[in-house]
Write a protein that holds these residues in place. Structure first.
Motif, PDB file in Angstrom:
ATOM      1  N   LYS A   1       0.831  -1.204   0.000  1.00  0.00           N
ATOM      2  CA  LYS A   1       0.000   0.000   0.000  1.00  0.00           C
ATOM      3  C   LYS A   1       0.872   1.262   0.000  1.00  0.00           C
ATOM      4  O   LYS A   1       1.945   1.275   0.585  1.00  0.00           O
ATOM      5  N   LEU A   2       0.358   2.289  -0.643  1.00  0.00           N
ATOM      6  CA  LEU A   2       1.052   3.579  -0.593  1.00  0.00           C
ATOM      7  C   LEU A   2       1.010   4.113   0.839  1.00  0.00           C
ATOM      8  O   LEU A   2      -0.054   4.112   1.467  1.00  0.00           O
ATOM      9  N   PRO A   3       2.126   4.572   1.370  1.00  0.00           N
ATOM     10  CA  PRO A   3       2.174   5.033   2.767  1.00  0.00           C
ATOM     11  C   PRO A   3       1.613   6.444   2.931  1.00  0.00           C
ATOM     12  O   PRO A   3       2.293   7.352   3.397  1.00  0.00           O
ATOM     13  N   LEU A   4       0.353   6.627   2.554  1.00  0.00           N
ATOM     14  CA  LEU A   4      -0.222   7.968   2.521  1.00  0.00           C
ATOM     15  C   LEU A   4      -0.458   8.548   3.907  1.00  0.00           C
ATOM     16  O   LEU A   4      -0.258   9.745   4.132  1.00  0.00           O
ATOM     17  N   ASP A   5      -0.902   7.708   4.862  1.00  0.00           N
ATOM     18  CA  ASP A   5      -1.231   8.222   6.191  1.00  0.00           C
ATOM     19  C   ASP A   5      -0.010   8.853   6.866  1.00  0.00           C
ATOM     20  O   ASP A   5      -0.083   9.969   7.392  1.00  0.00           O
ATOM     21  N   LYS A   6       1.116   8.162   6.822  1.00  0.00           N
ATOM     22  CA  LYS A   6       2.338   8.695   7.435  1.00  0.00           C
ATOM     23  C   LYS A   6       2.837   9.931   6.691  1.00  0.00           C
ATOM     24  O   LYS A   6       3.324  10.891   7.302  1.00  0.00           O
ATOM     25  N   THR A   7       2.699   9.925   5.380  1.00  0.00           N
ATOM     26  CA  THR A   7       3.121  11.067   4.557  1.00  0.00           C
ATOM     27  C   THR A   7       2.346  12.320   4.945  1.00  0.00           C
ATOM     28  O   THR A   7       2.916  13.398   5.129  1.00  0.00           O
ATOM     29  N   ILE A   8       1.035  12.156   5.081  1.00  0.00           N
ATOM     30  CA  ILE A   8       0.173  13.285   5.460  1.00  0.00           C
ATOM     31  C   ILE A   8       0.538  13.804   6.846  1.00  0.00           C
ATOM     32  O   ILE A   8       0.662  15.010   7.067  1.00  0.00           O
ATOM     33  N   ASN A   9       0.715  12.891   7.790  1.00  0.00           N
ATOM     34  CA  ASN A   9       0.972  13.279   9.179  1.00  0.00           C
ATOM     35  C   ASN A   9       2.295  14.016   9.353  1.00  0.00           C
ATOM     36  O   ASN A   9       2.436  14.855  10.245  1.00  0.00           O
ATOM     37  N   LEU A  10       3.267  13.701   8.501  1.00  0.00           N
ATOM     38  CA  LEU A  10       4.582  14.343   8.624  1.00  0.00           C
ATOM     39  C   LEU A  10       4.649  15.710   7.955  1.00  0.00           C
ATOM     40  O   LEU A  10       5.535  16.508   8.251  1.00  0.00           O
ATOM     41  N   SER A  11       3.727  15.983   7.048  1.00  0.00           N
ATOM     42  CA  SER A  11       3.788  17.239   6.297  1.00  0.00           C
ATOM     43  C   SER A  11       3.342  18.433   7.139  1.00  0.00           C
ATOM     44  O   SER A  11       2.245  18.439   7.701  1.00  0.00           O
ATOM     45  N   ARG A  12       4.203  19.422   7.219  1.00  0.00           N
ATOM     46  CA  ARG A  12       3.872  20.674   7.916  1.00  0.00           C
ATOM     47  C   ARG A  12       3.450  21.758   6.928  1.00  0.00           C
ATOM     48  O   ARG A  12       2.725  22.677   7.276  1.00  0.00           O
ATOM     49  N   LYS A  13       3.919  21.643   5.702  1.00  0.00           N
ATOM     50  CA  LYS A  13       3.605  22.646   4.685  1.00  0.00           C
ATOM     51  C   LYS A  13       2.314  22.318   3.929  1.00  0.00           C
ATOM     52  O   LYS A  13       1.887  23.086   3.072  1.00  0.00           O
ATOM     53  N   LYS A  14       1.733  21.150   4.236  1.00  0.00           N
ATOM     54  CA  LYS A  14       0.500  20.692   3.574  1.00  0.00           C
ATOM     55  C   LYS A  14       0.687  20.577   2.054  1.00  0.00           C
ATOM     56  O   LYS A  14      -0.227  20.861   1.271  1.00  0.00           O
ATOM     57  N   HIS A  15       1.885  20.173   1.670  1.00  0.00           N
ATOM     58  CA  HIS A  15       2.182  19.980   0.251  1.00  0.00           C
ATOM     59  C   HIS A  15       3.117  18.776   0.135  1.00  0.00           C
ATOM     60  O   HIS A  15       4.260  18.816   0.591  1.00  0.00           O
ATOM     61  N   ILE A  16       2.617  17.694  -0.472  1.00  0.00           N
ATOM     62  CA  ILE A  16       3.397  16.461  -0.580  1.00  0.00           C
ATOM     63  C   ILE A  16       3.545  16.060  -2.050  1.00  0.00           C
ATOM     64  O   ILE A  16       2.850  16.597  -2.918  1.00  0.00           O
ATOM     65  N   ALA A  17       4.459  15.137  -2.282  1.00  0.00           N
ATOM     66  CA  ALA A  17       4.612  14.578  -3.630  1.00  0.00           C
ATOM     67  C   ALA A  17       4.597  13.058  -3.526  1.00  0.00           C
ATOM     68  O   ALA A  17       4.980  12.492  -2.496  1.00  0.00           O
ATOM     69  N   ILE A  18       4.158  12.414  -4.587  1.00  0.00           N
ATOM     70  CA  ILE A  18       4.184  10.958  -4.668  1.00  0.00           C
ATOM     71  C   ILE A  18       4.960  10.577  -5.926  1.00  0.00           C
ATOM     72  O   ILE A  18       4.580  10.960  -7.042  1.00  0.00           O
ATOM     73  N   MET A  19       6.065   9.882  -5.736  1.00  0.00           N
ATOM     74  CA  MET A  19       6.870   9.396  -6.851  1.00  0.00           C
ATOM     75  C   MET A  19       6.470   7.953  -7.127  1.00  0.00           C
ATOM     76  O   MET A  19       6.523   7.114  -6.234  1.00  0.00           O
ATOM     77  N   ALA A  20       6.052   7.669  -8.360  1.00  0.00           N
ATOM     78  CA  ALA A  20       5.582   6.328  -8.696  1.00  0.00           C
ATOM     79  C   ALA A  20       5.631   6.127 -10.206  1.00  0.00           C
ATOM     80  O   ALA A  20       5.998   7.047 -10.958  1.00  0.00           O
ATOM     81  N   SER A  21       5.257   4.938 -10.642  1.00  0.00           N
ATOM     82  CA  SER A  21       5.227   4.657 -12.081  1.00  0.00           C
ATOM     83  C   SER A  21       4.039   5.379 -12.725  1.00  0.00           C
ATOM     84  O   SER A  21       3.062   5.737 -12.054  1.00  0.00           O
ATOM     85  N   LYS A  22       4.144   5.574 -14.025  1.00  0.00           N
ATOM     86  CA  LYS A  22       3.059   6.229 -14.761  1.00  0.00           C
ATOM     87  C   LYS A  22       1.761   5.443 -14.627  1.00  0.00           C
ATOM     88  O   LYS A  22       0.685   6.023 -14.480  1.00  0.00           O
TER      89      LYS A  22
END
Length: 215
Positions: free
Chosen positions: A96-117
């Motif tokens: 699974k994509l680790p979205l929950d942890k990614t969201i929780n760590l973001s302070r700037k409320k701006h994230i990126a997801i690197m993945a295949s097309k």
């Protein structure tokens, strides 16, 4: 059951990042590693093609009577896991994509997801984004197919300057200093995490293999 293996598969080397984490947590387990290089990359397959490939791979692995099968690839995990998970007697774990942890760590409320097309363009991925990421958080999608290919071919080990320059080119075109957390949405990407961290030293990175191994 004691000696039956845990089967781990992907379209190539990506699953080794999951195997590496499994070895840390459960070193005494037998691991059956299957690299489906014939069908690399999963990221450029249609959903119907991908479903056919994954069903064949799981049926093939079931011949070895594994206690568990790990689908160590984000692309089929996002697109078809929910459709096929109950088709087999063997338990199957997705990546699974680790979205929950990614969201929780973001302070700037701006994230990126690197993945295949294939992952980024799928309707399942976009549904997942809408479902799990609050509207106030901006999400940039970064097509990392070329980086994934560098890992699969082994170029990242022997052509280090070329690898660095290619990763830098992709990052410079897609990521700016308003982003503070990046999710690595491919099991191939942890192998070049050191390159990415060198280019983006102030950004936090989250990847899937450790979470999959714990599950």
């Amino acid at each position: 059951m004691l000696y039956r293996p845990i089967a781990v598969f992907d379209s190539g080397l990506g699953s080794l990042s999951v195997v590496r984490e499994l070895r840390k947590i459960i070193p005494s387990e037998n691991i059956l590693y299957f690299a489906d290089k014939k069908n690399f990359p999963y990221g450029n397959k249609t959903k119907s093609e991908l479903k056919s490939i994954i069903l064949k791979s799981i049926k093939f692995l079931e011949k070895y009577q594994p206690k568990l099968i790990v689908m160590a690839s984000n692309t089929p995990s996002v697109q078809i896991y929910d459709e096929i998970k109950n088709n087999f007697s063997t338990a199957i774990i997705s990546t699974k994509l680790p979205l929950d942890k990614t969201i929780n760590l973001s302070r700037k409320k701006h994230i990126a997801i690197m993945a295949s097309k294939g992952t980024l363009d799928s309707k399942e991925f976009n549904y997942l984004i809408k479902k799990e990421i609050p509207q106030q958080i901006f999400v940039d999608k970064v097509d990392s197919s070329e980086i994934i290919n560098l890992v699969e071919t082994g170029s990242f080990l022997f052509e280090q300057k070329f690898t660095y320059d290619k990763i830098r080119e992709i990052i410079d075109s897609n990521i700016d200093d308003t982003i503070d957390v990046i999710a690595l949405g491919s099991t191939h990407l942890p192998f070049v995490k050191n390159y990415i961290e060198t280019i983006l030293p102030s950004i936090k990175f989250i990847n899937s293999p450790a979470k999959v191994a714990k599950e």
